[in-house]
Design a protein around this motif. Structure first.
Motif, mmCIF file in Angstrom:
data_model
loop_
_atom_site.group_PDB
_atom_site.id
_atom_site.type_symbol
_atom_site.label_atom_id
_atom_site.label_comp_id
_atom_site.label_asym_id
_atom_site.label_seq_id
_atom_site.Cartn_x
_atom_site.Cartn_y
_atom_site.Cartn_z
ATOM 1 N N ASP A 192 -25.780 22.002 17.127
ATOM 2 C CA ASP A 192 -25.883 23.102 16.164
ATOM 3 C C ASP A 192 -27.260 23.766 16.214
ATOM 4 O O ASP A 192 -28.289 23.101 16.114
ATOM 5 C CB ASP A 192 -25.637 22.591 14.735
ATOM 6 C CG ASP A 192 -24.229 22.043 14.564
ATOM 7 O OD1 ASP A 192 -23.299 22.605 15.175
ATOM 8 O OD2 ASP A 192 -24.053 21.055 13.816
ATOM 9 N N ASN A 193 -27.245 25.082 16.351
ATOM 10 C CA ASN A 193 -28.467 25.893 16.355
ATOM 11 C C ASN A 193 -29.404 25.552 17.514
ATOM 12 O O ASN A 193 -30.571 25.928 17.504
ATOM 13 C CB ASN A 193 -29.204 25.795 15.013
ATOM 14 C CG ASN A 193 -28.323 26.252 13.868
ATOM 15 O OD1 ASN A 193 -27.633 27.264 13.976
ATOM 16 N ND2 ASN A 193 -28.317 25.506 12.778
ATOM 17 N N TYR A 243 -25.720 26.794 20.312
ATOM 18 C CA TYR A 243 -25.038 27.977 19.753
ATOM 19 C C TYR A 243 -25.450 28.080 18.275
ATOM 20 O O TYR A 243 -25.915 27.092 17.686
ATOM 21 C CB TYR A 243 -23.514 27.803 19.882
ATOM 22 C CG TYR A 243 -22.948 26.974 18.749
ATOM 23 C CD1 TYR A 243 -22.200 27.578 17.747
ATOM 24 C CD2 TYR A 243 -23.255 25.615 18.632
ATOM 25 C CE1 TYR A 243 -21.744 26.822 16.667
ATOM 26 C CE2 TYR A 243 -22.796 24.871 17.569
ATOM 27 C CZ TYR A 243 -22.041 25.486 16.582
ATOM 28 O OH TYR A 243 -21.611 24.759 15.508
ATOM 29 N N GLU A 259 -24.851 27.746 14.550
ATOM 30 C CA GLU A 259 -23.840 27.048 13.742
ATOM 31 C C GLU A 259 -23.107 27.987 12.794
ATOM 32 O O GLU A 259 -21.930 27.785 12.483
ATOM 33 C CB GLU A 259 -24.490 25.914 12.944
ATOM 34 C CG GLU A 259 -23.462 25.040 12.232
ATOM 35 C CD GLU A 259 -24.075 24.008 11.298
ATOM 36 O OE1 GLU A 259 -23.346 23.080 10.920
ATOM 37 O OE2 GLU A 259 -25.263 24.126 10.949
ATOM 38 N N LYS A 260 -23.785 29.026 12.324
ATOM 39 C CA LYS A 260 -23.121 29.953 11.391
ATOM 40 C C LYS A 260 -21.878 30.589 12.023
ATOM 41 O O LYS A 260 -20.933 30.951 11.310
ATOM 42 C CB LYS A 260 -24.093 31.026 10.901
ATOM 43 C CG LYS A 260 -24.612 31.971 11.959
ATOM 44 C CD LYS A 260 -25.541 33.022 11.348
ATOM 45 C CE LYS A 260 -26.192 33.890 12.399
ATOM 46 N NZ LYS A 260 -25.273 34.602 13.302
ATOM 47 N N TYR A 279 -19.644 29.131 13.634
ATOM 48 C CA TYR A 279 -18.544 28.207 13.291
ATOM 49 C C TYR A 279 -18.225 28.302 11.805
ATOM 50 O O TYR A 279 -17.074 28.511 11.410
ATOM 51 C CB TYR A 279 -18.944 26.778 13.661
ATOM 52 C CG TYR A 279 -17.881 25.729 13.369
ATOM 53 C CD1 TYR A 279 -16.819 25.519 14.239
ATOM 54 C CD2 TYR A 279 -17.943 24.931 12.221
ATOM 55 C CE1 TYR A 279 -15.851 24.557 13.994
ATOM 56 C CE2 TYR A 279 -16.972 23.967 11.963
ATOM 57 C CZ TYR A 279 -15.934 23.780 12.854
ATOM 58 O OH TYR A 279 -14.972 22.824 12.601
ATOM 59 N N THR A 306 -25.484 14.497 19.200
ATOM 60 C CA THR A 306 -25.456 15.282 17.967
ATOM 61 C C THR A 306 -25.286 14.414 16.722
ATOM 62 O O THR A 306 -24.537 13.439 16.734
ATOM 63 C CB THR A 306 -24.350 16.362 18.057
ATOM 64 O OG1 THR A 306 -24.322 17.127 16.855
ATOM 65 C CG2 THR A 306 -22.976 15.771 18.297
ATOM 66 N N ARG A 342 -15.995 16.505 13.138
ATOM 67 C CA ARG A 342 -16.392 17.911 12.991
ATOM 68 C C ARG A 342 -17.154 18.397 14.226
ATOM 69 O O ARG A 342 -16.901 19.493 14.728
ATOM 70 C CB ARG A 342 -17.253 18.075 11.738
ATOM 71 C CG ARG A 342 -17.607 19.523 11.419
ATOM 72 C CD ARG A 342 -18.292 19.648 10.067
ATOM 73 N NE ARG A 342 -17.472 19.104 8.997
ATOM 74 C CZ ARG A 342 -17.823 19.088 7.718
ATOM 75 N NH1 ARG A 342 -18.991 19.582 7.347
ATOM 76 N NH2 ARG A 342 -17.017 18.570 6.793
ATOM 77 N N GLN A 343 -18.071 17.555 14.731
ATOM 78 C CA GLN A 343 -18.875 17.959 15.887
ATOM 79 C C GLN A 343 -17.990 18.114 17.129
ATOM 80 O O GLN A 343 -18.170 19.035 17.912
ATOM 81 C CB GLN A 343 -20.004 16.953 16.129
ATOM 82 C CG GLN A 343 -21.027 16.851 14.986
ATOM 83 C CD GLN A 343 -21.600 18.188 14.558
ATOM 84 O OE1 GLN A 343 -21.062 18.859 13.678
ATOM 85 N NE2 GLN A 343 -22.692 18.587 15.183
ATOM 86 N N LYS A 370 -16.128 21.374 16.996
ATOM 87 C CA LYS A 370 -16.980 22.498 17.426
ATOM 88 C C LYS A 370 -17.060 22.551 18.953
ATOM 89 O O LYS A 370 -16.885 23.609 19.562
ATOM 90 C CB LYS A 370 -18.392 22.337 16.847
ATOM 91 C CG LYS A 370 -18.483 22.475 15.338
ATOM 92 C CD LYS A 370 -19.869 22.039 14.858
ATOM 93 C CE LYS A 370 -19.977 22.088 13.346
ATOM 94 N NZ LYS A 370 -21.266 21.538 12.872
#
Length: 205
Positions: free
Chosen positions: A21-22, A25, A27-28, A30, A124, A130-131, A134
């Motif tokens: 995340d961030n 890519y 994260e927002k 997603y 991560t 959840r990860q 993504k």
């Protein structure tokens, strides 16, 4: 200042470790799609205005942070508390309308790592389910076969270094072989505790 390139990184490194995340890519990209889907669910069940709800959730994310989004819905839009699990499930399992796109500089870097026959790891924090959801929805441009993913919380969340020790053991790597690219205190502390080089993603973007 110009962003660092792959050629600026110590050529002796054999493996690159990325947070997700961030780092790879935004994260927002997603979360906003999940908010859109959740607002559609509310519109269907409670006849609320989905566009208004989506915009409100995005605004709450920007001003209060992701963990407060549902609290704000309850407080400001009087959304029923019973829908909280629905949002949690969507955050873990949503099928997104649009693919998640990598930062261009990170895509280029990863492609160069692979071309140079070096290893690519994603390590991560966050809920593994959840990860993984993504990761499955990122447009990887053919990098999928080269990605090796570790979910830190299955062992111990970063900054605990256990997941890095496991990774090194399983792939026959030493500390000097690795570089970690992240964007948080947990990432830098984890790299420090493991004794590996660390680079904040801001230097590459």
């Amino acid at each position: 200042m110009a962003a660092m390139q792959y050629s600026d990184i110590d050529a002796r490194k054999k493996a690159f470790i990325f947070e997700l995340d961030n780092v790879l890519y935004p994260e927002k990209d997603y979360l906003y799609q999940v908010y859109y889907l959740f607002a559609g669910l509310l519109e269907y069940t409670d006849l609320t205005d989905a566009t208004k709800t989506t915009n409100f959730m995005v605004d709450a994310y920007t001003t209060k942070g992701p963990e407060k989004v549902f609290d704000e819905l309850v407080e400001q839009l009087k959304v029923d508390e019973k829908y909280r699990p629905n949002l949690d499930v969507l955050l873990d399992t949503a099928r997104l309308p649009l693919k998640l796109l990598l930062y261009q500089n990170m895509l280029t870097l990863m492609q160069e790592v692979v071309t140079d026959r070096k290893k690519l790891f994603i390590v991560t924090n966050g809920k593994p389910e959840r990860q993984l959801n993504k990761i499955k929805q990122v447009e990887w441009h053919g990098l999928e076969p080269y990605l090796i993913c570790y979910f830190a919380e299955e062992v111990a969340a970063k900054p605990e270094p256990d997941i890095f020790h496991l990774l090194m053991k399983q792939h026959g790597l030493e500390r000097r072989d690795l570089i970690m690219i992240g964007n948080s205190k947990a990432d830098s502390l984890c790299a420090e505790a493991t004794g590996i080089d660390y680079l904040n993603v801001s230097k590459l973007l």
